[in-house]
Design a protein around this motif. Sequence first.
Motif, PDB file in Angstrom:
ATOM      1  N   UNK A 173       0.810  -1.072   0.051  1.00 26.52           N
ATOM      2  CA  UNK A 173      -0.084   0.041  -0.016  1.00 26.52           C
ATOM      3  C   UNK A 173       1.057   1.141  -0.204  1.00 26.52           C
ATOM      4  N   UNK A 174       1.447   1.658  -1.175  1.00 28.23           N
ATOM      5  CA  UNK A 174       2.162   2.812  -1.170  1.00 28.23           C
ATOM      6  C   UNK A 174       1.407   4.112  -0.667  1.00 28.23           C
ATOM      7  N   UNK A 175       2.259   4.869  -0.007  1.00 31.50           N
ATOM      8  CA  UNK A 175       1.546   6.253   0.344  1.00 31.50           C
ATOM      9  C   UNK A 175       1.729   7.402  -0.369  1.00 31.50           C
ATOM     10  N   UNK A 176       2.527   7.032  -1.402  1.00 31.28           N
ATOM     11  CA  UNK A 176       2.703   8.399  -2.519  1.00 31.28           C
ATOM     12  C   UNK A 176       2.370   7.926  -3.772  1.00 31.28           C
ATOM     13  N   UNK A 177       2.591   8.786  -4.695  1.00 28.07           N
ATOM     14  CA  UNK A 177       2.183   8.493  -6.214  1.00 28.07           C
ATOM     15  C   UNK A 177       3.592   8.029  -6.894  1.00 28.07           C
ATOM     16  N   UNK A 178       4.757   7.999  -6.130  1.00 27.25           N
ATOM     17  CA  UNK A 178       5.897   7.619  -6.601  1.00 27.25           C
ATOM     18  C   UNK A 178       6.314   6.149  -7.168  1.00 27.25           C
ATOM     19  N   UNK A 179       6.655   6.081  -8.443  1.00 27.00           N
ATOM     20  CA  UNK A 179       6.522   4.781  -8.958  1.00 27.00           C
ATOM     21  C   UNK A 179       7.407   4.030  -8.033  1.00 27.00           C
ATOM     22  N   UNK A 180       8.561   4.062  -7.728  1.00 29.71           N
ATOM     23  CA  UNK A 180       9.820   3.274  -6.782  1.00 29.71           C
ATOM     24  C   UNK A 180       9.193   2.920  -5.553  1.00 29.71           C
ATOM     25  N   UNK A 181       8.067   3.508  -5.124  1.00 30.70           N
ATOM     26  CA  UNK A 181       7.739   3.115  -3.740  1.00 30.70           C
ATOM     27  C   UNK A 181       7.385   1.632  -3.411  1.00 30.70           C
ATOM     28  N   UNK A 182       6.819   1.192  -4.819  1.00 29.08           N
ATOM     29  CA  UNK A 182       6.329  -0.339  -4.721  1.00 29.08           C
ATOM     30  C   UNK A 182       7.690  -1.221  -4.783  1.00 29.08           C
ATOM     31  N   UNK A 183       8.777  -0.946  -5.210  1.00 28.62           N
ATOM     32  CA  UNK A 183       9.828  -1.559  -5.155  1.00 28.62           C
ATOM     33  C   UNK A 183      10.392  -1.606  -3.690  1.00 28.62           C
ATOM     34  N   UNK A 184      10.385  -0.375  -3.128  1.00 32.01           N
ATOM     35  CA  UNK A 184      10.794  -0.313  -1.627  1.00 32.01           C
ATOM     36  C   UNK A 184      10.115  -1.200  -0.671  1.00 32.01           C
ATOM     37  N   UNK A 185       8.674  -1.166  -0.889  1.00 32.42           N
ATOM     38  CA  UNK A 185       7.932  -1.979  -0.019  1.00 32.42           C
ATOM     39  C   UNK A 185       8.086  -3.609  -0.281  1.00 32.42           C
ATOM     40  N   UNK A 186       8.093  -3.877  -1.544  1.00 30.66           N
ATOM     41  CA  UNK A 186       8.273  -5.523  -1.708  1.00 30.66           C
ATOM     42  C   UNK A 186       9.518  -5.835  -1.452  1.00 30.66           C
ATOM     43  N   UNK A 187      10.728  -5.044  -1.583  1.00 31.40           N
ATOM     44  CA  UNK A 187      12.192  -5.462  -1.093  1.00 31.40           C
ATOM     45  C   UNK A 187      12.230  -5.733   0.312  1.00 31.40           C
ATOM     46  N   UNK A 188      11.288  -4.891   1.057  1.00 32.30           N
ATOM     47  CA  UNK A 188      11.492  -4.990   2.736  1.00 32.30           C
ATOM     48  C   UNK A 188      10.445  -6.194   3.038  1.00 32.30           C
ATOM     49  N   UNK A 189       9.346  -6.333   2.373  1.00 33.56           N
ATOM     50  CA  UNK A 189       8.352  -7.460   3.019  1.00 33.56           C
ATOM     51  C   UNK A 189       9.004  -8.574   2.355  1.00 33.56           C
ATOM     52  N   UNK A 190       9.737  -8.792   1.292  1.00 31.67           N
ATOM     53  CA  UNK A 190      10.353 -10.191   1.043  1.00 31.67           C
ATOM     54  C   UNK A 190      11.468 -10.342   2.071  1.00 31.67           C
ATOM     55  N   UNK A 191      12.260  -9.426   2.361  1.00 30.14           N
ATOM     56  CA  UNK A 191      13.245  -9.586   3.215  1.00 30.14           C
ATOM     57  C   UNK A 191      12.685 -10.154   4.791  1.00 30.14           C
ATOM     58  N   UNK A 192      11.802  -9.629   5.006  1.00 32.00           N
ATOM     59  CA  UNK A 192      10.999 -10.158   6.494  1.00 32.00           C
ATOM     60  C   UNK A 192      10.589 -11.380   6.090  1.00 32.00           C
ATOM     61  N   UNK A 193      10.159 -11.847   5.028  1.00 35.15           N
ATOM     62  CA  UNK A 193       9.697 -13.379   4.784  1.00 35.15           C
ATOM     63  C   UNK A 193      10.869 -14.177   4.815  1.00 35.15           C
ATOM     64  N   UNK A 194      11.775 -13.836   4.294  1.00 36.22           N
ATOM     65  CA  UNK A 194      13.369 -14.698   4.318  1.00 36.22           C
ATOM     66  C   UNK A 194      13.654 -14.710   5.790  1.00 36.22           C
ATOM     67  N   UNK A 195      13.548 -13.630   6.527  1.00 36.28           N
ATOM     68  CA  UNK A 195      13.990 -13.649   7.869  1.00 36.28           C
ATOM     69  C   UNK A 195      13.216 -14.554   8.805  1.00 36.28           C
ATOM     70  N   UNK A 196      11.852 -14.623   8.521  1.00 33.61           N
ATOM     71  CA  UNK A 196      11.031 -15.508   9.179  1.00 33.61           C
ATOM     72  C   UNK A 196      11.537 -16.932   9.080  1.00 33.61           C
ATOM     73  N   UNK A 197      11.927 -17.371   7.843  1.00 31.08           N
ATOM     74  CA  UNK A 197      12.406 -18.689   7.372  1.00 31.08           C
ATOM     75  C   UNK A 197      13.818 -18.922   8.109  1.00 31.08           C
ATOM     76  N   UNK A 198      14.799 -17.792   8.264  1.00 27.67           N
ATOM     77  CA  UNK A 198      15.949 -17.901   8.977  1.00 27.67           C
ATOM     78  C   UNK A 198      15.535 -18.243  10.471  1.00 27.67           C
ATOM     79  N   UNK A 199      14.829 -17.533  11.189  1.00 25.76           N
ATOM     80  CA  UNK A 199      14.485 -17.716  12.488  1.00 25.76           C
ATOM     81  C   UNK A 199      13.884 -19.326  12.817  1.00 25.76           C
ATOM     82  N   UNK A 200      12.940 -19.587  11.932  1.00 20.67           N
ATOM     83  CA  UNK A 200      12.610 -20.832  11.924  1.00 20.67           C
ATOM     84  C   UNK A 200      13.654 -21.971  11.722  1.00 20.67           C
ATOM     85  N   UNK A 201      14.552 -21.829  10.968  1.00 21.63           N
ATOM     86  CA  UNK A 201      15.603 -22.663  10.813  1.00 21.63           C
ATOM     87  C   UNK A 201      16.739 -22.542  12.008  1.00 21.63           C
TER      88      UNK A 201
END
Length: 275
Positions: free
Chosen positions: A35-63
């Motif tokens: 849910x980008x909070x601006x009209x900037x095109x690159x905010x989607x990249x920034x959000x997805x980058x950090x969301x996927x990082x959190x998913x990988x960290x969840x797996x790291x914690x599991x392991x």
Amino acid sequence: MSDFEAASAGAKMDFAKDMSYGDYLNLDPILNAQHPLSEAHDEMLFIIQHQTSELWMRLAIHELEAARCAMLRGDLPPAFKMLSRVARIFEQLNSAWDVLRTMTPSEYTAFRPSLGNSSGFQSHQYRLVEYLLGNRVGALKKLHKHRPEAYARLEAELEQPSLYQVAIDLLCARFDHTPLAGAPEAQVWSAKPQVQDLWQRVYEDPRAHWELYELAEKLVDLEDYFRRWRFNHVTTVERIIGFKRGTGGTAGVSYLRKMLEVELFPELWNVRGAL
């Protein structure tokens, strides 16, 4: 019949009453969580980058939690597999910086105000990874007090031995050495000569201490990838914002550079110069 139709003959096509791929992975909430909070095109990249990082960290914690349990049982081979997987998770996280680095300072500036005071510094999962590995700065758990579940999980982790403490306990037990107390929760682990001496005995005769030797190398491999991830974090931030303060109030690049000096398993690095 086309080649595609022939190859897909027999494939199930109707999922009105059965679980589909998207159902199993619960994709709808995941793919609609941006849910980008601006009209900037690159905010989607920034959000997805950090969301996927959190998913990988969840797996790291599991392991990491499973690896610690296996080590506490003295069952090291499964722990080796899990530690190798965590190293590769950080390799994956490392590659993600390459995607984020396609964003220029001008593009980031267009939506940076939308972040407010939010920052990756506030990731409770990243903090949990550090606590699991032994970098236990207890004071930083205050950042998460507004989220009771996350805060409780961090507190619970600080009551357990870190993964490295469990490794050291195994090391001491194999050599009939008096167990060494871990670092207080308010401190990071500091190198202990007695621990380095024991690791040196392992490295001087790997065949006689093969499991401990392999454990040591799995830990070094993990920290190697973890360090690379931290380094690429620094260079990515410097490339995009220079030496501005971080959105969360840290000194930005200066703070991240300081974190590069933190060693998770110092004796395993120091022993290399002593052999």
